[in-house]
Enzyme design. Structure first.
Site, PDB file in Angstrom:
ATOM      1  N   ASP A 169      15.530  -4.392 -14.508  1.00  0.00           N
ATOM      2  CA  ASP A 169      14.165  -3.854 -14.518  1.00  0.00           C
ATOM      3  C   ASP A 169      13.457  -4.205 -15.830  1.00  0.00           C
ATOM      4  O   ASP A 169      12.230  -4.099 -15.920  1.00  0.00           O
ATOM      5  CB  ASP A 169      14.206  -2.314 -14.415  1.00  0.00           C
ATOM      6  CG  ASP A 169      13.965  -1.814 -12.986  1.00  0.00           C
ATOM      7  OD1 ASP A 169      13.323  -2.545 -12.209  1.00  0.00           O
ATOM      8  OD2 ASP A 169      14.431  -0.702 -12.675  1.00  0.00           O
ATOM      9  N   GLN A 200      16.053   3.762  -9.424  1.00  0.00           N
ATOM     10  CA  GLN A 200      14.700   3.790  -8.871  1.00  0.00           C
ATOM     11  C   GLN A 200      13.869   4.882  -9.536  1.00  0.00           C
ATOM     12  O   GLN A 200      14.321   6.006  -9.736  1.00  0.00           O
ATOM     13  CB  GLN A 200      14.782   4.001  -7.347  1.00  0.00           C
ATOM     14  CG  GLN A 200      13.469   3.837  -6.626  1.00  0.00           C
ATOM     15  CD  GLN A 200      12.890   2.418  -6.730  1.00  0.00           C
ATOM     16  OE1 GLN A 200      13.618   1.431  -6.848  1.00  0.00           O
ATOM     17  NE2 GLN A 200      11.570   2.309  -6.714  1.00  0.00           N
ATOM     18  N   LYS A 235      14.739  -3.553  -1.199  1.00  0.00           N
ATOM     19  CA  LYS A 235      15.511  -4.293  -2.204  1.00  0.00           C
ATOM     20  C   LYS A 235      16.881  -4.697  -1.632  1.00  0.00           C
ATOM     21  O   LYS A 235      17.316  -5.848  -1.775  1.00  0.00           O
ATOM     22  CB  LYS A 235      15.699  -3.433  -3.469  1.00  0.00           C
ATOM     23  CG  LYS A 235      14.406  -3.289  -4.264  1.00  0.00           C
ATOM     24  CD  LYS A 235      14.491  -2.304  -5.422  1.00  0.00           C
ATOM     25  CE  LYS A 235      13.116  -2.139  -6.063  1.00  0.00           C
ATOM     26  NZ  LYS A 235      13.085  -1.303  -7.256  1.00  0.00           N
TER      27      LYS A 235
HETATM   28  N1  LIG Z   1      13.295   1.120 -11.128  1.00  0.00           N
HETATM   29  C1  LIG Z   1      12.061   0.796 -10.687  1.00  0.00           C
HETATM   30  N2  LIG Z   1      11.309   1.744 -10.104  1.00  0.00           N
HETATM   31  C2  LIG Z   1      10.055   1.406  -9.676  1.00  0.00           C
HETATM   32  C3  LIG Z   1       9.566   0.088  -9.805  1.00  0.00           C
HETATM   33  C4  LIG Z   1      10.379  -0.875 -10.448  1.00  0.00           C
HETATM   34  O1  LIG Z   1       9.989  -2.058 -10.649  1.00  0.00           O
HETATM   35  N3  LIG Z   1      11.622  -0.481 -10.855  1.00  0.00           N
HETATM   36  N4  LIG Z   1       8.335  -0.266  -9.243  1.00  0.00           N
HETATM   37  C5  LIG Z   1       7.671   0.653  -8.343  1.00  0.00           C
HETATM   38  C6  LIG Z   1       8.095   0.617  -6.906  1.00  0.00           C
HETATM   39  N5  LIG Z   1       8.544  -0.667  -6.362  1.00  0.00           N
HETATM   40  C7  LIG Z   1       9.780  -1.111  -6.658  1.00  0.00           C
HETATM   41  O2  LIG Z   1      10.637  -0.421  -7.068  1.00  0.00           O
HETATM   42  C8  LIG Z   1       7.785  -1.353  -5.356  1.00  0.00           C
HETATM   43  C9  LIG Z   1       6.502  -0.977  -5.027  1.00  0.00           C
HETATM   44  C10 LIG Z   1       5.815  -1.611  -3.979  1.00  0.00           C
HETATM   45  C11 LIG Z   1       6.401  -2.628  -3.268  1.00  0.00           C
HETATM   46  C12 LIG Z   1       5.727  -3.267  -2.098  1.00  0.00           C
HETATM   47  O3  LIG Z   1       6.202  -4.252  -1.583  1.00  0.00           O
HETATM   48  N6  LIG Z   1       4.629  -2.706  -1.602  1.00  0.00           N
HETATM   49  C13 LIG Z   1       3.992  -3.176  -0.385  1.00  0.00           C
HETATM   50  C14 LIG Z   1       3.677  -1.969   0.489  1.00  0.00           C
HETATM   51  C15 LIG Z   1       4.925  -1.234   0.907  1.00  0.00           C
HETATM   52  C16 LIG Z   1       4.640   0.050   1.666  1.00  0.00           C
HETATM   53  O4  LIG Z   1       4.359  -0.031   2.857  1.00  0.00           O
HETATM   54  O5  LIG Z   1       4.709   1.132   1.034  1.00  0.00           O
HETATM   55  C17 LIG Z   1       2.709  -3.909  -0.740  1.00  0.00           C
HETATM   56  O6  LIG Z   1       2.080  -3.594  -1.754  1.00  0.00           O
HETATM   57  O7  LIG Z   1       2.344  -4.801   0.031  1.00  0.00           O
HETATM   58  C18 LIG Z   1       7.680  -3.012  -3.600  1.00  0.00           C
HETATM   59  C19 LIG Z   1       8.354  -2.381  -4.629  1.00  0.00           C
HETATM   60  C20 LIG Z   1       7.907   2.094  -8.818  1.00  0.00           C
HETATM   61  N7  LIG Z   1       9.282   2.334  -9.087  1.00  0.00           N
END
Ligand SMILES: Nc1nc2c(c(=O)[nH]1)N[C@@H](CN(C=O)c1ccc(C(=O)N[C@@H](CCC(=O)O)C(=O)O)cc1)CN2
Length: 290
Positions: free
Chosen positions: A119, A96, A52
């Site tokens: 969020d 987070q 982020k």
């Molecule tokens: N406050 C928040 N916490 C969490 C959220 C949120 O939207 N707000 N969502 C999820 C986690 N998340 C962002 O925070 C998130 C999850 C996955 C990815 C992502 O790009 N994943 C990649 C793989 C990354 C890796 O190697 O692990 C993919 O799927 O291609 C971005 C953001 C829970 N918490």
């Protein structure tokens, strides 16, 4: 074999839109700012928070990463939130998830200034989503799913959509977005207690899996020609990988791809959209707060 919905490519396009909007905000004298609060040392959360902050840097958005130790008290965290609420350089704040167990996450979300809750988890933003009020913030992951459906040219009007999972982060807002005016899907929300989950899913023209159970959705849950959106990002032990795990979704990808007309992969599907939509929300906030 189905069409693969490329989340990385769509996210890149969304980020280009954001870059243009950052320039426009700056021309109007506004530098958008995002504060990301991480409590504890959850490895996945560290990756997401890092990503982020990096994305903000790449777009010219000011970011502030606040890393707090696991032992941080509820009171200390609420003080950090109150300070960020009052800080004019900060337009968006997120804590987070998940925080350590002793933190009351709901109370922290309620303490956020809803105008900075990028969020979209604050009750005021949940209500605005239900009311279809565009001044509210839509949670980033379901907003990303909707954008993927749009870019893939999926007809939602009159479609049977099934959402597996009823979380506040994905399941519930996803259901609201799919039933919204102009989207017009007929929505069923299923969950672990649903009777005949496989049968419910087989009725879906659009199937959204957000349960957090690796490869739970099998090919015989998927109707021929359905669109499958896999929100799950599960770390599964895998000794053959350098990092000791592999990522897998809630959908058994290979077998479901044989039946679906379009499907999102994991990684590279919904995940990248979450961060792209967070940037969009931050810019919306900067524009609204001025
Ligand atoms: N406050 C928040 N916490 C969490 C959220 C949120 O939207 N707000 N969502 C999820 C986690 N998340 C962002 O925070 C998130 C999850 C996955 C990815 C992502 O790009 N994943 C990649 C793989 C990354 C890796 O190697 O692990 C993919 O799927 O291609 C971005 C953001 C829970 N918490």
């Amino acid at each position: 074999m189905s069409k693969v919905i490329d989340g990385k490519a769509v996210a890149a396009a969304v980020l280009e839109e954001c870059r243009t909007e950052v320039e426009s905000l700056k021309a109007d004298g506004i530098t958008p700012g995002l504060a990301v609060v991480l409590v504890g040392e959850d490895p996945a959360s560290q990756v997401y928070v890092g990503s982020k902050v990096r994305t903000c840097g790449d777009l010219g958005i000011y970011s502030r990463k606040i890393e707090l130790p696991t032992e941080t008290t509820q009171e200390e965290l609420l003080k950090v939130v109150a300070d960020l609420n009052a800080d004019p350089a900060i337009h968006g704040i997120l804590v987070q998830s998940p925080p350590p167990k002793h933190i009351d996450e709901e109370a922290v979300v309620r303490a956020l200034d809803p105008r900075k809750d990028v969020d979209g988890f604050h009750p005021e933003n949940v209500a605005k989503l239900a009311l279809e009020d565009p001044t509210g913030f839509v949670p980033c992951t379901p907003a990303g799913c909707m954008r993927l459906l749009k870019e893939a040219g999926v007809e939602t009007s009159g479609a049977n959509a099934v959402v597996i999972g009823r979380s506040m982060i994905v399941g519930k807002p996803m259901a609201l977005l799919l039933m919204a005016r102009g989207v017009d899907a007929t929505v069923t929300v299923a969950h672990s207690r649903s009777k005949d989950l496989a049968g419910i899913c087989r009725e879906a023209d659009i199937l959204v899996a957000a349960v957090g159970r690796p490869e739970m959705v099998k090919a015989d849950w998927v109707k021929e020609g359905a669109v499958v959106i896999d929100v799950g990002i599960n770390r599964v032990d895998d000794a053959s990988k350098k990092r000791g795990y592999r990522l897998t979704g809630d959908v058994a990808y290979e077998e479901c791809a044989e039946k679906a007309s379009a499907i999102t992969p994991v990684p590279g599907g919904v995940g990248p959209m979450t961060i792209a939509m967070l940037m969009k929300n931050t810019l919306q906030s900067a524009r609204q707060l001025g």
